[in-house]
Design a protein around this motif. Structure first.
Motif, mmCIF file in Angstrom:
data_model
loop_
_atom_site.group_PDB
_atom_site.id
_atom_site.type_symbol
_atom_site.label_atom_id
_atom_site.label_comp_id
_atom_site.label_asym_id
_atom_site.label_seq_id
_atom_site.Cartn_x
_atom_site.Cartn_y
_atom_site.Cartn_z
ATOM 1 N N TYR A 110 -8.273 2.371 57.093
ATOM 2 C CA TYR A 110 -7.658 3.543 55.997
ATOM 3 C C TYR A 110 -6.200 3.780 56.008
ATOM 4 C CZ TYR A 110 -12.807 4.584 55.900
ATOM 5 O OH TYR A 110 -14.168 4.570 55.439
ATOM 6 N N ALA A 111 -5.862 4.058 54.737
ATOM 7 C CA ALA A 111 -4.568 4.551 54.592
ATOM 8 C C ALA A 111 -4.444 5.416 53.236
ATOM 9 C CB ALA A 111 -3.530 3.320 54.387
ATOM 10 N N PHE A 112 -3.644 6.494 53.601
ATOM 11 C CA PHE A 112 -3.861 7.490 52.271
ATOM 12 C C PHE A 112 -2.588 8.446 52.439
ATOM 13 C CE2 PHE A 112 -7.319 8.198 55.167
ATOM 14 C CZ PHE A 112 -6.828 9.520 55.979
ATOM 15 N N GLU A 113 -2.448 9.313 51.444
ATOM 16 C CA GLU A 113 -1.269 10.106 51.552
ATOM 17 C C GLU A 113 -1.642 11.483 52.123
ATOM 18 O OE1 GLU A 113 -0.966 12.888 48.852
ATOM 19 O OE2 GLU A 113 -3.076 12.167 49.011
ATOM 20 N N CYS A 114 -0.803 12.512 52.105
ATOM 21 C CA CYS A 114 -1.030 13.714 52.782
ATOM 22 C C CYS A 114 -1.912 14.704 52.187
ATOM 23 C CB CYS A 114 0.386 14.468 53.166
ATOM 24 S SG CYS A 114 1.193 15.287 51.878
ATOM 25 N N ALA A 115 -1.979 14.774 50.754
ATOM 26 C CA ALA A 115 -2.743 15.818 50.239
ATOM 27 C C ALA A 115 -4.446 15.351 50.438
ATOM 28 C CB ALA A 115 -2.750 15.940 48.720
ATOM 29 N N THR A 116 -4.636 13.821 50.217
ATOM 30 C CA THR A 116 -5.787 13.238 50.719
ATOM 31 C C THR A 116 -6.299 13.449 51.883
ATOM 32 O OG1 THR A 116 -5.756 11.534 48.836
ATOM 33 C CG2 THR A 116 -7.339 11.126 50.547
ATOM 34 N N ALA A 117 -5.328 13.659 52.811
ATOM 35 C CA ALA A 117 -5.756 13.623 54.442
ATOM 36 C C ALA A 117 -6.334 15.146 54.458
ATOM 37 C CB ALA A 117 -4.492 13.541 55.184
ATOM 38 N N MET A 118 -5.524 16.291 53.815
ATOM 39 C CA MET A 118 -5.945 17.385 54.022
ATOM 40 C C MET A 118 -7.515 17.619 53.626
ATOM 41 S SD MET A 118 -3.200 18.981 55.494
ATOM 42 C CE MET A 118 -2.817 17.471 56.259
ATOM 43 N N VAL A 119 -7.721 16.949 52.558
ATOM 44 C CA VAL A 119 -9.142 17.162 51.974
ATOM 45 C C VAL A 119 -10.115 16.493 52.986
ATOM 46 C CG1 VAL A 119 -10.689 16.583 49.978
ATOM 47 C CG2 VAL A 119 -8.534 17.525 49.502
ATOM 48 N N ILE A 120 -10.004 15.457 53.476
ATOM 49 C CA ILE A 120 -10.608 14.691 54.260
ATOM 50 C C ILE A 120 -10.834 15.450 55.541
ATOM 51 C CG2 ILE A 120 -10.886 12.629 56.083
ATOM 52 C CD1 ILE A 120 -9.359 11.014 53.807
ATOM 53 N N ILE A 121 -9.886 16.127 56.027
ATOM 54 C CA ILE A 121 -9.909 17.137 57.234
ATOM 55 C C ILE A 121 -10.977 18.308 56.879
ATOM 56 C CG2 ILE A 121 -8.822 18.811 58.312
ATOM 57 C CD1 ILE A 121 -6.404 16.901 58.372
ATOM 58 N N TYR A 122 -10.866 18.817 55.387
ATOM 59 C CA TYR A 122 -11.830 19.814 55.359
ATOM 60 C C TYR A 122 -13.171 19.349 55.471
ATOM 61 C CZ TYR A 122 -8.193 22.666 53.495
ATOM 62 O OH TYR A 122 -7.051 23.735 53.146
ATOM 63 N N TYR A 123 -13.422 18.124 54.813
ATOM 64 C CA TYR A 123 -15.055 17.558 54.683
ATOM 65 C C TYR A 123 -15.400 17.178 56.131
ATOM 66 C CZ TYR A 123 -15.218 16.784 49.473
ATOM 67 O OH TYR A 123 -15.057 16.737 48.256
ATOM 68 N N HIS A 124 -14.544 16.731 56.702
ATOM 69 C CA HIS A 124 -14.865 16.546 58.217
ATOM 70 C C HIS A 124 -15.208 17.812 59.036
ATOM 71 C CE1 HIS A 124 -13.949 14.834 62.461
ATOM 72 N NE2 HIS A 124 -14.952 14.119 62.004
ATOM 73 N N ALA A 125 -14.352 18.859 58.918
ATOM 74 C CA ALA A 125 -14.606 19.797 59.629
ATOM 75 C C ALA A 125 -15.901 20.728 59.209
ATOM 76 C CB ALA A 125 -13.342 21.050 59.340
ATOM 77 N N VAL A 126 -16.174 20.800 57.912
ATOM 78 C CA VAL A 126 -17.520 21.287 57.194
ATOM 79 C C VAL A 126 -18.500 20.546 57.758
ATOM 80 C CG1 VAL A 126 -18.494 21.895 55.071
ATOM 81 C CG2 VAL A 126 -16.333 22.455 55.350
ATOM 82 N N LEU A 127 -18.425 19.290 57.859
ATOM 83 C CA LEU A 127 -19.660 18.304 58.326
ATOM 84 C C LEU A 127 -19.995 18.766 59.823
ATOM 85 C CD1 LEU A 127 -21.800 15.995 58.349
ATOM 86 C CD2 LEU A 127 -19.744 14.440 58.514
ATOM 87 N N ASN A 128 -18.995 18.904 60.637
ATOM 88 C CA ASN A 128 -19.334 19.153 62.003
ATOM 89 C C ASN A 128 -19.574 20.664 62.090
ATOM 90 O OD1 ASN A 128 -18.632 16.720 63.577
ATOM 91 N ND2 ASN A 128 -16.663 16.883 62.287
#
Length: 275
Positions: A110-128
């Motif tokens: 995976y490679a992506f920019e910083c805004a996408t990274a923040m959204v991924i972090i949110y999804y991952h945190a909510v999932l857990n």
């Protein structure tokens, strides 16, 4: 200050002194703004989600994901379709939870920019926090592209000078080099220990992030990058309501998940997330 059902709430022994939850409680109580909650469960949900956001940010920092502009984004084709704009669209038949977890488990793809990274972090945190079953019900059509997010995340951005651990803030670089527009700013998670995680710069203090951005200004310019008062947050109350209505979350019944790891190698599995 914090209010529960209209009554002032003080720190209790529910959270150990020095824990991130205790630090957030203290900052809320010392604030002149009123943080209002209907129940202790609603407050506790926000504290745990904020903690999981921090843990997910630290996990991303220690993963092998790379920073990239949209044109050079990449993802695992077993879970995502890479769109022409550089976004990741969830494939039909793939569980949303599996796709989000794959970003951490197979991070080198995976490679992506910083805004996408923040959204991924949110999804991952909510999932857990809420678990796979409810997560897969809520987020069936994930599309990762900049700040694009499912409405149930309830992302909002507001201007405020009151930051809390788990918030996402924005460092602006007004004199960024037009040749590298990706460095016009940096989104970063407040980690609660005086540092921030920004995808592309890693975990640094505010001064270090500003220095990193200043190095990417137009030649000959002197206007410094700076931390703005723009804060982005998910809708903690909305997510708590969804979780508690499904019987997924209770403050009085949660589970620590710890995965053993070798001291010689570090991965996101070393962190403790909350259900």
């Amino acid at each position: 200050m914090i209010q529960l059902s209209g009554m002032p709430f003080q720190q209790s022994d529910m959270w150990p002194s020095g824990s991130i939850e205790s630090i957030i409680i203290q900052q809320m109580n010392e604030d002149t703004v009123v943080y209002s909650y209907q129940s202790i469960d609603e407050l506790s949900f926000e504290l745990k989600l904020r903690k999981n956001i921090i843990l997910s940010a630290r996990a991303m920092n220690q993963s092998n994901v790379r920073f990239a502009v949209f044109a050079k984004s990449r993802c695992n084709p077993q879970y995502w379709h890479l769109t022409s704009t550089g976004g990741f669209l969830l494939l039909d038949g793939v569980k949303p939870s599996d796709a989000i977890q794959d970003i951490y488990r197979n991070s080198s793809q995976y490679a992506f920019e910083c805004a996408t990274a923040m959204v991924i972090i949110y999804y991952h945190a909510v999932l857990n926090l809420i678990g796979e079953s409810l997560f897969n019900q809520l987020f069936q059509n994930i599309y990762l592209y900049s700040w694009h997010a499912d409405p149930d995340l309830g992302l909002t951005s507001n201007y405020t000078d009151r930051f809390l651990p788990g918030d996402v803030v924005y460092f602006k670089n007004p004199d960024f080099d037009p040749q590298t527009p990706q460095w016009k700013g940096e989104n970063a998670v407040i980690l609660g220990d005086g540092t921030y995680f920004g995808h592309g710069v890693g975990i640094k203090t505010a001064e270090q992030i500003i220095h990193a951005l200043n190095r990417r200004r137009k030649p000959g310019t002197k206007q410094s990058a700076y931390l703005t008062n723009l804060v982005t947050r998910p809708s903690f109350k909305h997510l708590a309501k969804l979780s508690m209505s499904q019987g997924v979350y209770s403050n009085h019944k949660y589970q620590h998940i710890v995965v053993q790891h070798s001291e010689s190698s570090i991965s996101f599995d070393q962190y403790v997330f909350y259900l």
